[in-house]
Design a protein around this motif. Structure first.
Motif, PDB file in Angstrom:
ATOM      1  N   TYR A   4       0.840  -1.205   0.000  1.00 23.13           N
ATOM      2  CA  TYR A   4       0.000   0.000   0.000  1.00 23.13           C
ATOM      3  C   TYR A   4       0.873   1.251   0.000  1.00 23.13           C
TER       4      TYR A   4
ATOM      5  N   LEU B 181      -3.429   7.680  -4.929  1.00 19.59           N
ATOM      6  CA  LEU B 181      -4.658   8.173  -4.314  1.00 19.59           C
ATOM      7  C   LEU B 181      -4.695   9.684  -4.256  1.00 19.59           C
TER       8      LEU B 181
ATOM      9  N   THR C  49     -10.386   7.008  -5.775  1.00 22.53           N
ATOM     10  CA  THR C  49      -9.761   5.955  -6.575  1.00 22.53           C
ATOM     11  C   THR C  49     -10.592   4.693  -6.442  1.00 22.53           C
ATOM     12  N   ARG C  50     -10.928   4.103  -7.581  1.00 20.66           N
ATOM     13  CA  ARG C  50     -11.793   2.917  -7.583  1.00 20.66           C
ATOM     14  C   ARG C  50     -10.919   1.669  -7.696  1.00 20.66           C
ATOM     15  N   VAL C  51     -11.056   0.760  -6.725  1.00 22.81           N
ATOM     16  CA  VAL C  51     -10.213  -0.427  -6.629  1.00 22.81           C
ATOM     17  C   VAL C  51     -11.102  -1.666  -6.705  1.00 22.81           C
TER      18      VAL C  51
ATOM     19  N   ALA D 274      -9.139   0.198   2.288  1.00 24.60           N
ATOM     20  CA  ALA D 274     -10.032   1.334   2.514  1.00 24.60           C
ATOM     21  C   ALA D 274      -9.710   2.035   3.826  1.00 24.60           C
TER      22      ALA D 274
ATOM     23  N   ALA E  29      -6.406   4.107   3.481  1.00 28.26           N
ATOM     24  CA  ALA E  29      -6.657   5.326   2.710  1.00 28.26           C
ATOM     25  C   ALA E  29      -7.403   6.353   3.553  1.00 28.26           C
TER      26      ALA E  29
ATOM     27  N   MET F 148     -10.999   6.476  -1.466  1.00 27.40           N
ATOM     28  CA  MET F 148     -10.941   5.183  -2.141  1.00 27.40           C
ATOM     29  C   MET F 148     -12.290   4.498  -2.003  1.00 27.40           C
TER      30      MET F 148
END
Length: 217
Positions: free
Chosen positions: A32, A40, A46-48, A63, A66, A73
């Motif tokens: 990470y 980020l 940001t779509r993960v 999540a 972040a 996120m």
């Protein structure tokens, strides 16, 4: 865990104990910091996509990290196993995490797109055609992919067996983990078969990242 007839109580205990085992062995906190956090933003989410998310612990960890860092996120944690979906839907809601049951091919066909695709301990479950499908779908679902797994080796097998022997008696952690190490790959083996643009990056002696969309160095 792949056995549809495995003991449901031990399977549920395995999902519950994954956060502990992955916190110790998976190295995702470092991944990470090194690869995910620089992507980020404090403004645009940001779509993960977490493929094969199991008990959802990686999705919740990403999540949470972040959120702790003041970054935005949204994680889609997707696993086609109905037992995994039933488990995560009985957990308290996790901010920034959505649980789904689609395959990567389903998401691709539906026109879904993400900024990052991740998985943890999925690659060693796949045969060669399934791995090719995973990498194909990952490339088309997101510009960056990070698939983390175990490096096969005698020291990894012996060390995991010894460290977990006194614990996890009521779950599948130990036997599933030892089986996973036996089935897993070595980075050099993967480098010979993965498509152009992918890299098998060693992460210490016991783990690797199958990565796409990041600088080779």
């Amino acid at each position: 865990m792949d056995d549809p007839d495995c003991d449901p109580h031990r399977l549920e205990r395995t999902y519950a104990e994954f956060p502990v085992i992955n916190a110790v062995f998976s190295g995702w906190a470092r991944t990470y910091r090194r690869f995910v956090r620089p992507m980020l933003s404090t403004t645009a989410p940001t779509r993960v996509l977490d493929i094969g998310s199991g008990g959802g612990d990686l999705a919740r960890a990403l999540a949470g990290w972040a959120r702790r860092d003041g970054l935005r996120m949204r994680v889609v944690a997707s696993d086609p196993d109905p037992r995994a979906l039933a488990y995560v839907r009985n957990l308290p809601p996790a901010e920034g995490v959505d649980y789904r049951d689609e395959l990567s091919s389903d998401l691709l066909a539906a026109g879904e797109r993400f900024d990052l695709v991740v998985s943890n301990h999925v690659v060693h479950h796949l045969d060669a055609p399934q791995l090719a499908d995973l990498l194909h779908d990952s490339e088309r679902l997101a510009p960056v992919s990070l698939h983390a797994d175990i490096t096969r080796g005698r020291l990894a097998y012996a060390g995991f067996g010894m460290l977990t022997w006194p614990f996890f008696r009521d779950s599948l952690i130990r036997e599933d983990g030892l089986g996973s190490i036996r089935r897993s790959h070595r980075p050099a083996e993967l480098e010979r078969v993965i498509p152009e643009g992918w890299s098998a990056l060693p992460q210490g002696p016991f783990r690797y990242l199958l990565a796409h969309g990041i600088p080779r160095g």
